[in-house]
Design an enzyme around this catalytic site. Structure first.
Site, PDB file in Angstrom:
ATOM      1  N   HIS A 254      48.204 -19.298  83.809  1.00 36.31           N
ATOM      2  CA  HIS A 254      48.577 -18.013  84.424  1.00 36.31           C
ATOM      3  C   HIS A 254      47.613 -16.969  83.869  1.00 36.31           C
ATOM      4  O   HIS A 254      47.704 -16.621  82.691  1.00 36.31           O
ATOM      5  CB  HIS A 254      49.995 -17.614  84.038  1.00 36.31           C
ATOM      6  CG  HIS A 254      51.052 -18.610  84.407  1.00 36.31           C
ATOM      7  ND1 HIS A 254      51.817 -18.506  85.546  1.00 36.31           N
ATOM      8  CD2 HIS A 254      51.490 -19.727  83.780  1.00 36.31           C
ATOM      9  CE1 HIS A 254      52.677 -19.509  85.605  1.00 36.31           C
ATOM     10  NE2 HIS A 254      52.505 -20.270  84.535  1.00 36.31           N
ATOM     11  N   PHE A 255      46.715 -16.457  84.710  1.00 36.90           N
ATOM     12  CA  PHE A 255      45.716 -15.505  84.218  1.00 36.90           C
ATOM     13  C   PHE A 255      45.985 -14.062  84.650  1.00 36.90           C
ATOM     14  O   PHE A 255      45.170 -13.174  84.424  1.00 36.90           O
ATOM     15  CB  PHE A 255      44.300 -15.948  84.619  1.00 36.90           C
ATOM     16  CG  PHE A 255      43.746 -17.057  83.749  1.00 36.90           C
ATOM     17  CD1 PHE A 255      44.420 -17.496  82.619  1.00 36.90           C
ATOM     18  CD2 PHE A 255      42.527 -17.648  84.062  1.00 36.90           C
ATOM     19  CE1 PHE A 255      43.894 -18.522  81.814  1.00 36.90           C
ATOM     20  CE2 PHE A 255      41.988 -18.660  83.256  1.00 36.90           C
ATOM     21  CZ  PHE A 255      42.673 -19.098  82.133  1.00 36.90           C
TER      22      PHE A 255
ATOM     23  N   ASP B   1      49.900 -24.509  80.613  1.00 37.03           N
ATOM     24  CA  ASP B   1      50.802 -23.431  81.041  1.00 37.03           C
ATOM     25  C   ASP B   1      50.491 -22.150  80.265  1.00 37.03           C
ATOM     26  O   ASP B   1      51.403 -21.450  79.820  1.00 37.03           O
ATOM     27  CB  ASP B   1      52.266 -23.839  80.867  1.00 37.03           C
ATOM     28  CG  ASP B   1      53.220 -22.893  81.586  1.00 37.03           C
ATOM     29  OD1 ASP B   1      52.747 -21.973  82.280  1.00 37.03           O
ATOM     30  OD2 ASP B   1      54.438 -23.082  81.445  1.00 37.03           O
TER      31      ASP B   1
ATOM     32  N   HIS C  17      51.760 -13.182  77.054  1.00 35.84           N
ATOM     33  CA  HIS C  17      52.507 -11.925  76.982  1.00 35.84           C
ATOM     34  C   HIS C  17      52.119 -11.268  75.654  1.00 35.84           C
ATOM     35  O   HIS C  17      51.884 -11.973  74.666  1.00 35.84           O
ATOM     36  CB  HIS C  17      54.013 -12.173  77.015  1.00 35.84           C
ATOM     37  CG  HIS C  17      54.489 -12.847  78.267  1.00 35.84           C
ATOM     38  ND1 HIS C  17      54.594 -12.195  79.477  1.00 35.84           N
ATOM     39  CD2 HIS C  17      54.869 -14.131  78.505  1.00 35.84           C
ATOM     40  CE1 HIS C  17      55.029 -13.047  80.399  1.00 35.84           C
ATOM     41  NE2 HIS C  17      55.191 -14.228  79.836  1.00 35.84           N
TER      42      HIS C  17
END
Ligand code: DOR
Length: 441
Positions: free
Chosen positions: A64-65, A304, A308
């Site tokens: 997730h970029f 994955d 954050h």
């Protein structure tokens, strides 16, 4: 006449479909031209790889970029910079950005942003929804589409297809292997009161084994009814490993290094840093995942990578978001596991290049073979290093493995014959291009 190459990697131990052995690799025009004894050949550059292993380029099929939408967490440049520093050459990026990657325009926008700005080659998952289900046959065949990804349980972002009818509708339109985040949304909603404010150990109580298992049982049943191929992302339970071992004709399985390395015992040390969906669980699940790796139930490893910031993570549970950076630590963690005897280097290659090739049909990638793209991960299996936050290129600048000593380290990353990383330095400008795929059936 002796052959000339752009690049020769000489004297390394090559690990490929031929087993492991000392072989030189000759590259021209970004492709592998010869494998064998090239001691009489000349090249623009010859790199001495004695004492090193040459692996097919590692492909991470779940990252997730955050671009577009959340540049304070990551973007396509920073995420892929971490990837090549960690020995990764190819990436499949996830659709829970803002806007969501659910249509042709959003996919084309990501491709435009990534081309010449990402450090690796890339593909993008298209988010499957009720609204776009009827368009998926076209969407999944667009250039740089990795396939369709569906969230059956809610996680970061708003993508969600919780119901059997919705999943069946999606699978009526996919021809390629579709990927699923498998947690049962109805059970998640029922169990929300079990979350204890400020106590992340209640995360795997809320998102329990039954939540994952129930969803995966439903998914397998629907896939069989629809005669569809599916890929179940980040499996976390012993029960799902047992179930999916009976359905390998249609189901492929991903596990994450996080679920192989961390257990519920680590919440005391890491707090919400270890919060992930699906959750890090009791040691018996980690042990079952390792058995799944050893016995071939598991097809691929994905990181994955879900960054954050520390500030976001410092909010009291359950306000704290789920996910951790991982693309840069996948290779070191797993090489260390090879040195610990948990898997072989050949199995690592099977999981990170041959696996993605077999499941997703990358064109000309995933194998060190004549005519294939010269995507290569060069590793030093003896090198001892300590993983540090300061090494992490991600915008968020932290890893749950800060301070961990490992043996086995990526020392070189080549993308289509271009030396992108060597000895920890980024040594080429961004050269990322779309990954091509064999024609969907
Ligand atoms: O922990 C997770 N974080 N799991 C997901 O499925 C999504 C990811 C994210 O995007 O933050």
């Amino acid at each position: 006449m002796p052959q000339t190459f752009d690049l020769i990697l000489s004297g390394g131990a090559l690990v490929n479909q031929d087993g492991e052995g000392l072989r030189d690799v000759g590259v021209r025009d970004g492709k592998i031209l010869e494998i064998g004894d090239l001691s009489r050949a000349s090249a623009g550059e010859t790199i001495d790889c004695r004492g090193l292993h040459i692996l097919p380029g590692v492909v991470d099929s779940q990252v997730h970029f955050r671009e577009p939408g959340f540049p304070h967490k990551e973007d396509l440049e920073s995420g892929s910079r971490g990837a090549v520093l960690g020995g990764v050459t190819g990436l499949f990026e996830m659709p829970n950005t803002n806007p969501l990657t659910t249509g042709e325009a959003e996919l084309a926008d990501k491709v435009a942003r990534a081309t010449g700005r990402m450090h690796t080659d890339f593909a993008f998952w298209v988010g499957g929804t009720h609204e776009n289900a009827r368009d998926l046959a076209e969407l999944e065949r667009l250039p740089a589409a990795a396939g369709v990804k569906v969230f059956m349980g809610s996680s970061t972002g708003s993508l969600l297809v919780p119901d059997d009818e919705g999943v069946a509708l999606v699978l009526s339109h996919t021809r390629r292997r579709a990927a699923f985040h498998s947690e049962d949304e109805y059970r998640l909603n029922e169990r929300k009161p079990l979350r204890v404010e400020g106590d992340v150990t209640s995360h795997p109580v809320w998102r329990d084994v039954e939540t994952a298992l129930r969803s995966t049982q439903r998914l397998v049943r629907i896939a069989r009814e629809k005669r569809a191929l599916i890929h179940v992302l980040h499996i976390t339970t012993a029960e799902e490993i047992d179930l999916l071992a009976q359905h390998k004709d249609i189901v492929s399985v991903e596990v994450l290094p996080n679920h192989l390395m961390l257990t519920s015992d680590d919440y005391a040390r890491l707090g919400t840093l270890a919060q992930q969906n699906p959750p890090v669980r009791e040691p018996r699940h980690r042990d079952a995942l390792w058995r799944g790796v050893q016995q071939g139930v598991v097809d691929v490893l994905g990181s994955d990578h879900a960054p954050h910031t520390l500030e976001e993570k410092a909010q009291p549970y359950p306000k704290s978001p789920a996910g951790m950076a991982g693309v840069q630590t996948l290779v070191p963690l797993m090489l260390n596991a090879v040195n610990e005897g948990k898997l072989t280097l050949a199995r690592f290659v099977d999981l990170t290049s041959a696996g993605p090739l077999r499941l997703f049909g990358m064109a000309g990638k995933g194998r060190v073979a004549k005519g294939y793209d010269a995507d290569l991960t060069i590793v030093d299996m003896k090198r001892r290093e300590t993983i540090r936050n300061s090494w992490i290129a991600s915008r968020v600048g932290w890893t749950p493995y800060d301070g961990m000593e490992v043996t086995g380290w990526p020392v070189g990353t080549f993308v289509r014959g271009i030396k992108v990383m060597w000895e920890g330095d980024l040594v080429a400008p961004s050269i990322g291009e779309p990954i091509r795929f064999q024609a969907a059936p």
